[in-house]
Design a protein around this motif. Structure first.
Motif, mmCIF file in Angstrom:
data_model
loop_
_atom_site.group_PDB
_atom_site.id
_atom_site.type_symbol
_atom_site.label_atom_id
_atom_site.label_comp_id
_atom_site.label_asym_id
_atom_site.label_seq_id
_atom_site.Cartn_x
_atom_site.Cartn_y
_atom_site.Cartn_z
ATOM 1 N N CYS A 1 1.822 -1.437 4.509
ATOM 2 C CA CYS A 1 1.085 -2.697 4.700
ATOM 3 C C CYS A 1 1.038 -3.485 3.394
ATOM 4 O O CYS A 1 1.081 -2.915 2.299
ATOM 5 C CB CYS A 1 -0.350 -2.421 5.131
ATOM 6 S SG CYS A 1 -0.473 -1.589 6.709
ATOM 7 N N CYS B 1 0.847 -1.200 0.000
ATOM 8 C CA CYS B 1 0.000 0.000 0.000
ATOM 9 C C CYS B 1 0.882 1.250 0.000
ATOM 10 O O CYS B 1 1.933 1.276 0.622
ATOM 11 C CB CYS B 1 -0.899 -0.023 1.237
ATOM 12 S SG CYS B 1 -2.006 1.392 1.340
ATOM 13 N N ASN C 1 -1.806 0.929 11.497
ATOM 14 C CA ASN C 1 -2.529 -0.341 11.388
ATOM 15 C C ASN C 1 -1.711 -1.489 11.991
ATOM 16 O O ASN C 1 -2.224 -2.232 12.831
ATOM 17 C CB ASN C 1 -2.914 -0.578 9.922
ATOM 18 C CG ASN C 1 -3.360 -1.998 9.652
ATOM 19 O OD1 ASN C 1 -4.097 -2.574 10.425
ATOM 20 N ND2 ASN C 1 -2.887 -2.568 8.570
ATOM 21 N N CYS D 1 -6.298 -0.811 6.793
ATOM 22 C CA CYS D 1 -7.312 0.182 7.141
ATOM 23 C C CYS D 1 -8.111 0.486 5.874
ATOM 24 O O CYS D 1 -7.840 -0.069 4.803
ATOM 25 C CB CYS D 1 -6.653 1.441 7.703
ATOM 26 S SG CYS D 1 -5.883 2.487 6.457
ATOM 27 N N CYS E 1 -0.140 5.325 3.128
ATOM 28 C CA CYS E 1 0.544 5.995 4.233
ATOM 29 C C CYS E 1 1.896 5.320 4.345
ATOM 30 O O CYS E 1 2.248 4.462 3.549
ATOM 31 C CB CYS E 1 -0.249 5.973 5.545
ATOM 32 S SG CYS E 1 -0.025 4.518 6.560
HETATM 33 S S1 SF4 Z 1 -2.218 1.719 7.524
HETATM 34 FE FE1 SF4 Z 1 -3.778 1.825 5.883
HETATM 35 S S2 SF4 Z 1 -3.035 3.422 4.504
HETATM 36 FE FE2 SF4 Z 1 -1.321 2.851 5.801
HETATM 37 S S3 SF4 Z 1 -0.219 1.328 4.592
HETATM 38 FE FE3 SF4 Z 1 -1.632 0.227 5.965
HETATM 39 S S4 SF4 Z 1 -3.491 -0.093 4.737
HETATM 40 FE FE4 SF4 Z 1 -2.262 1.481 3.714
#
Ligand code: SF4
Length: 849
Positions: free
Chosen positions: A64, A57, A226, A94, A60
């Motif tokens: 993740c 991802c 997360n 998230c 952010c």
């Molecule tokens: S916390 Fe949410 S936005 Fe950040 S990397 Fe993990 S899934 Fe993606």
């Protein structure tokens, strides 16, 4: 646990499908052909076949794991789910993770490189080619390098999303041009950690903690939230108590055993009062402090007439912090004395299983905020919980950045546009001053790259950035590298579309828990094509339109800056496998996975895969702890070979070789220690004293400019808390994620009922918030979830665009009119409403109203 009953179906392919298969994660041996029923065809059972490709991802910094489901019929990504093989996120995401599909399918995304066709900011664009972009920038940068104007090349990043790649590129160019956003973000908190231990972030082992103290909202937002949220809850389920210091009842505070709504800026006073209680009540870890705190240095420098003993050090500490009584801390913070005493004792009793974390939060937005993280780390030192199971490690102990095949030496030039000499202790680049430095004539930029960076909207003085970006003497050539339109890209010469989380390569590792891992972001459609036997030379050939990725862009650009290798740049971009040939992105990562990641080649061999194939298959790898341990690394004993030619200082035990500290002698043994000057934890910072701040040589409390005494409630003054995030938005990068804006489409002003009653405001009323640089009008939300005397408004939403059909995504922005009223005064008027409430008409001198 209740077993889910199996309802078996036989697919036409002969493969057995079950309802449980649909409810749980697909096993990796079926990722090449995963079958699900088409939800839209219900009640008919229509099969859809997918290839599942892991990626990371990009919404952010937590990095993740995601799994992209590529529809075999259409060759398009259908959806994203969590990757259970990712050590940090363990299959959970998230809301922002799955919303990556919105960013892929965003109808307003930039699909091709654009070049301005009118004046800067006029909004006229024409499509161009990557070839033209590369030639334009290569000749500009080459000229700057050849003519000794290396400080005129700058790369300004908002969201890195990789570990070290860009530093390598700039190092190869011999350019000290890396600028960041960090000084409007986490610099302050980082500094507090840095001067203690030589690492600038904490990495708590929440899952094994007995007591957790957060000065942040890490169950819902923030970096690594997360992965950390999962472990905070694990810790709680095993009996840990959670305290959250936050003036706002965040989702995190609502899950806590103790909500401590401190007055912003007073946190260091509370933490030092807790430290004093721990010392007075002898709850500190005496042996740990004796061995690992630089108390000898402190006594020698500040108390040379006193006995140079550890016991005297502790007595002096108690004297030093005598004023930090519970009553004093309660007066400063608004907490009760009882709660301060109670938490202090629980922290002390948690001992080496005390986990603590702050990131920006209280350390940002108030003067002296850097002492908050410094005072918090003091509690970790007192309890001896640095890098222990259940404690808090320096982030570098839980992060793994593998080395590339050839690394340039550090730059020999000093760029004063980044680190001006009048700010000798600036922690990270003084990036927010760039427009003013250029205006003062301190330099100019021949080639300026903004990368996922939007200062025109993010920084409070956005108009100063507009003035800089539209001045062709100050900024000769500007490219915005971005996956999405932004207010800043609007003022660029080139807008270069870069991939979202499923459209690019990156290597990331984060300190999410007590472990080290790497995550491999990959362009899933490229991988899909290659798996199907369709070779792809450049990622933009597989991505939507001609969306590219930075990694390949920089290789191509570097090669064109130095086509014959005479500048010494090209060699960093030649293949480690094919001499003198251009490096491919596959070779770059292949070399790292084969040579720089302990345990990966062995793990891959067990599955008859090459290391690269393994990473392409799983998207992440956890470094075995027998290869690279993660706890109490300061205690590693130095080997005789490491001590050759070294000397130890008799008083402090510091071991140096040729003047460089390499370890420390403690009780007759040589240890690696911490990466500080003393190789110990620096309660006493000689640096602060030597550079002119002796009053801050030890952790202390600085009364902030937002101290309670500075707020006059009789004049309806309140403290504005703008430093928190909404869990579902990502600064300026979620404007292209429809689902997220459907969830978070209002950004009210939080206000306590007592304050609301005093000024006669009810939920939904419009209130005008006036600050030193302007005002905004917004709707009020009356809630007990915020301290009286404070109003809160998150820093999301309120996006704008200057064109009806182009610019920041329409569902996330208001159409506005922007004009310069007179010198230093800009006016912005909202022309049309959007689907979400926007801030209203604003204008100010160098700011917004
Ligand atoms: S916390 Fe949410 S936005 Fe950040 S990397 Fe993990 S899934 Fe993606």
């Amino acid at each position: 646990m209740t077993e889910i009953p199996l309802q078996q179906h036989i697919a036409p392919s002969g493969e057995q499908m079950t309802v449980r298969d649909l409810a749980s994660c697909p096993p990796p041996d079926r990722w090449n052909d995963w079958v699900e029923y088409d939800a839209k065809a219900w009640p008919r059972k229509v099969e859809k076949h997918y290839t599942i490709i892991p990626t990371i991802c990009f919404n952010c910094e937590a990095a993740c794991g995601l799994m992209a489901y590529v529809d075999k019929e259409t060759g398009r990504v259908k959806k994203f789910e969590g990757n259970p093989y990712h050590p940090g996120s363990r299959g959970r995401n998230c809301a922002k993770g799955p919303a990556t599909i919105n960013q892929v399918d965003d109808p307003e995304r930039i699909l091709y490189p654009l070049k301005r066709a009118g004046k800067r900011g006029e909004g006229k664009w024409e499509r161009t080619t990557w070839d033209e972009v590369l030639e334009t920038f290569a000749s500009k940068i080459r000229a700057a390098i050849v003519e000794g104007r290396r400080d005129q090349v700058m790369y300004h990043v908002g969201r890195p999303g990789h570990d070290g790649y860009m530093e390598r590129v700039l190092g190869a160019w011999g350019v000290d041009g890396h600028n960041s956003h960090t000084n409007v973000c986490s610099s302050s908190a980082r500094f507090g950690y840095q001067i203690w231990c030589g690492a600038d972030r904490p990495s708590p082992d929440h899952a094994n903690a007995r007591f957790i103290l957060l000065i942040s909202s890490h169950l819902e937002t923030g970096h690594y939230f997360n992965p950390q949220a999962q472990r905070i809850i694990e810790g709680k389920m095993k009996g840990a108590k959670l305290a959250v210091m936050d003036p706002r009842l965040s989702n995190t505070a609502s899950m806590a055993d103790y909500w401590l709504p401190t007055w912003p800026g007073s946190e260091a006073a509370v933490l030092l009062a807790m430290a004093r209680i721990i010392l007075v009540e002898k709850l500190h870890n005496r042996e740990y402090m004796r061995r690992w705190v630089n108390w000898q240095e402190y006594l020698a420098a500040e108390y040379s007439n006193e006995p140079q003993t550890f016991d005297r050090f502790i007595e002096l500490l108690i004297e030093q912090y005598a004023e930090y009584t519970p009553a004093f801390a309660a007066k400063e913070s608004g907490l009760t004395e009882e709660s301060i005493i109670d938490i202090a004792r629980q922290v002390g009793h948690a001992g080496t299983a005390f986990a603590a974390h702050t990131w920006r939060a209280a350390a940002a937005g108030n003067l002296g905020g850097w002492q908050v993280s410094r005072a918090l780390w003091f509690l970790s030192v007192l309890t001896g919980s640095i890098g222990t199971p259940g404690g808090t490690a320096p982030n570098t102990w839980n992060k793994f950045v593998p080395a590339p095949f050839i690394k340039p030496s550090p730059s020999e030039m000093w760029n004063e546009l980044l680190f001006p000499l009048e700010y000798p202790l600036s922690n990270y680049e003084m990036s927010f001053l760039l427009p003013y430095f250029l205006r003062e004539g301190r330099g100019k930029l021949a080639a300026y790259f903004t990368r996922v960076y939007n200062p025109v909207w993010t920084n409070p003085d956005g108009t100063a950035w507009i003035e800089m970006l539209t001045n062709e003497q100050q900024v000769e050539l500007h490219a915005a590298l971005t996956p999405v339109w932004s207010e800043t890209a609007w003022y660029a010469d080139y807008v270069l579309p870069m991939g979202v989380g499923s459209e690019r390569h990156d290597l990331m590792s984060q300190e999410t828990h007590a472990s080290r891992w790497i995550g491999f972001r990959q362009p899933v459609l490229r991988v899909y094509k290659e798996r199907n036997g369709e070779p792809v030379e450049y990622t933009y050939q597989a991505n939507p339109g001609e969306v590219w990725e930075e990694d390949e862009f920089w290789i191509e650009l570097s090669w064109r800056i130095d086509p014959d290798g005479s500048l010494g740049i090209r060699k960093y971009f030649e293949s480690p496998y094919r001499p003198c040939q251009k490096l491919t992105i596959e070779e770059y990562y292949r070399w790292i996975f084969e040579n720089s990641v302990p345990g990966l080649p062995e793990a891959a061999a067990k599955e008859n895969l090459s290391p690269l194939e393994y990473m392409r298959k799983y998207g992440s790898f956890e470094i075995p702890q027998d290869k690279v341990p993660v706890f109490t690394l300061n205690e590693r004993e130095l080997k005789p070979a490491e001590l050759e030619g070294a000397q130890a200082d008799e008083q402090t035990g510091k071991i140096t070789r040729n003047g460089t500290p390499i370890g420390v002698m403690i009780d007759g043994k040589a240890y690696e220690g911490f990466p500080t000057f003393s190789r110990k934890l620096e309660f006493y910072s000689a640096t602060m004293k030597e550079w002119g701040w002796p009053e801050y040589a030890i952790p202390s409390y600085i009364r902030s400019h937002v101290h309670r005494a500075n707020i006059d409630h009789e004049r309806s003054e309140y403290l504005l808390l703008p430093t928190f995030r909404l869990p579902t938005l990502v600064h300026t990068r979620s404007g292209n994620a429809k689902w997220l804006y459907e969830i978070s489409n209002a950004n009210p002003v939080w206000m306590h009922p007592t304050d609301a009653e005093r000024i006669g405001v009810r939920t939904g009323d419009l209130v005008r918030i006036t600050t030193e640089i302007g005002y905004f009008v917004n709707r009020a939300w009356i809630t007990d979830g915020i301290r009286p005397g404070i109003v809160g408004c998150s820093h999301h939403l309120g996006r704008w665009r200057l064109s009806t059909s182009q610019g920041t995504d329409r569902w996330a922005s208001a159409l506005v009119e922007l004009s310069k009223a007179n010198e230093g005064t800009w006016r912005m008027r909202q022309l049309t409403c959007m689907s979400i409430p926007a801030r209203h008409t604003r204008s100010t001198r160098n700011g917004w109203q």
